[in-house]
Design an enzyme around this catalytic site. Structure first.
Site, PDB file in Angstrom:
ATOM      1  N   ASP A  86       0.818  -1.220   0.000  1.00  0.00           N
ATOM      2  CA  ASP A  86       0.000   0.000   0.000  1.00  0.00           C
ATOM      3  C   ASP A  86       0.845   1.262   0.000  1.00  0.00           C
ATOM      4  O   ASP A  86       0.353   2.356  -0.253  1.00  0.00           O
ATOM      5  CB  ASP A  86      -0.956   0.022   1.195  1.00  0.00           C
ATOM      6  N   ASP A 138       7.925 -13.573  -4.126  1.00  0.00           N
ATOM      7  CA  ASP A 138       7.767 -14.084  -2.771  1.00  0.00           C
ATOM      8  C   ASP A 138       8.893 -13.548  -1.905  1.00  0.00           C
ATOM      9  O   ASP A 138      10.075 -13.683  -2.248  1.00  0.00           O
ATOM     10  CB  ASP A 138       7.783 -15.612  -2.794  1.00  0.00           C
ATOM     11  N   ASP A 156       6.250  -5.732   7.132  1.00  0.00           N
ATOM     12  CA  ASP A 156       4.860  -5.266   7.076  1.00  0.00           C
ATOM     13  C   ASP A 156       4.059  -6.365   6.384  1.00  0.00           C
ATOM     14  O   ASP A 156       3.564  -6.204   5.278  1.00  0.00           O
ATOM     15  CB  ASP A 156       4.788  -3.947   6.313  1.00  0.00           C
ATOM     16  N   ASP A 159      -1.330 -11.452   7.979  1.00  0.00           N
ATOM     17  CA  ASP A 159      -1.434 -12.523   8.965  1.00  0.00           C
ATOM     18  C   ASP A 159      -0.950 -13.832   8.348  1.00  0.00           C
ATOM     19  O   ASP A 159      -0.918 -13.978   7.107  1.00  0.00           O
ATOM     20  CB  ASP A 159      -2.883 -12.654   9.448  1.00  0.00           C
TER      21      ASP A 159
END
Length: 280
Positions: A86, A138, A156, A159
């Protein structure tokens, strides 16, 4: 007519948020991506049904991932952000004009594209900054194979579900240690401990077995329901509890972070202290 987004992240607990408008509703190669304009949080990014960031409260998260470390590191030049698609964390790092580069690794290019368009308010176009290098792969593979060394590594991460699971394995922390500079520092998103105690315990367990020094930074992000969010810090050289802020570093513009918050965030309530004491 307004609709409602329902997040069911924890068994027996549901969060409902009123949506004014659906801005994005798509499925990428890796996950479902949604962006909502909400009544209370402003624009909100949701991945696979889980809230990732909102305009209203992102500072309580992104500022605390960045500034407690950046304020004490003597000469941080090279930064790695794991996840962070983001752009909010990168925007906070860019407030320090002495850094050389930020490598940002996010597996999903579509998240980057969406964030560039809809989250300029929180990322200030950081994802297009010349100091920011974007890697669409990845993160575990990246940190396993990179030859770069970093002063600060910020996880960052989402979950530990789906693609995010590999970022909570012991191998991940070992590889983070391998690419830290001698006086490097790492910080890991480690869950909302009231509701994700197992997650926090596992992070602290791995970190304490690999790094010489570690501890927690606490923050509260309203859209991440459940109280304190735990950020686990680690280093082989730097003890955050004994470190002082570098002269001149406090002169940054923030909406949540300040030096009093930094000091207070390093103090843990007993239910988290017990975790720290019991893991050797």
């Amino acid at each position: 007519m307004n609709t409602i987004f329902k997040e069911v992240l924890h068994k027996g607990l549901k969060q409902e948020i009123l949506i004014k408008k659906v801005l994005v509703d798509m499925t990428s190669k890796y996950q479902k991506i949604q962006v909502f304009d909400t009544l209370i949080y402003g624009k909100m990014l949701v991945l696979d049904g889980i809230i990732q960031v909102t305009e209203k409260d992102e500072a309580a998260y992104s500022e605390m991932l960045v500034h407690p470390a950046m304020q004490i590191l003597k000469n941080p030049k090279d930064i790695l952000i794991v996840g962070g698609g983001d752009g909010a964390v990168a925007e906070e790092v860019l407030k320090y004009n002495f850094i050389n580069k930020i490598d940002l690794v996010d597996i999903d290019e579509e998240v980057i594209k969406v964030s560039k368009r809809y989250f300029k308010k929180i990322n200030k176009s950081s994802l297009s900054n010349k100091k920011v290098n974007l890697f669409y792969e990845d993160a575990l593979n990246f940190i396993t194979n990179t030859k770069n060394k970093y002063d600060l590594i910020i996880a960052d991460r989402p979950d530990p579900v789906g693609a995010g699971k590999s970022l909570f394995k012991k191998k991940f922390y070992n590889n983070v240690k391998n690419i830290l500079k001698h006086n490097g520092f790492a910080i890991f998103q480690s869950g909302v401990t009231f509701l994700q105690k197992k997650e926090t315990i596992e992070v602290i367990k791995h970190v304490k077995s690999i790094f010489e020094k570690s501890g927690v930074i606490l923050t509260v992000v309203p859209s991440y329901i459940g109280g304190f969010m735990t950020l686990v810090w680690s280093s082989n050289q730097i003890d955050m509890l004994k470190s002082k802020v570098i002269k001149g570093r406090k002169k940054i513009k923030t909406s949540y972070y300040n030096d009093e918050i930094r000091k207070a965030s390093l103090s843990a309530p007993n239910f988290i202290k017990i975790i720290l004491w019991n893991i050797q």
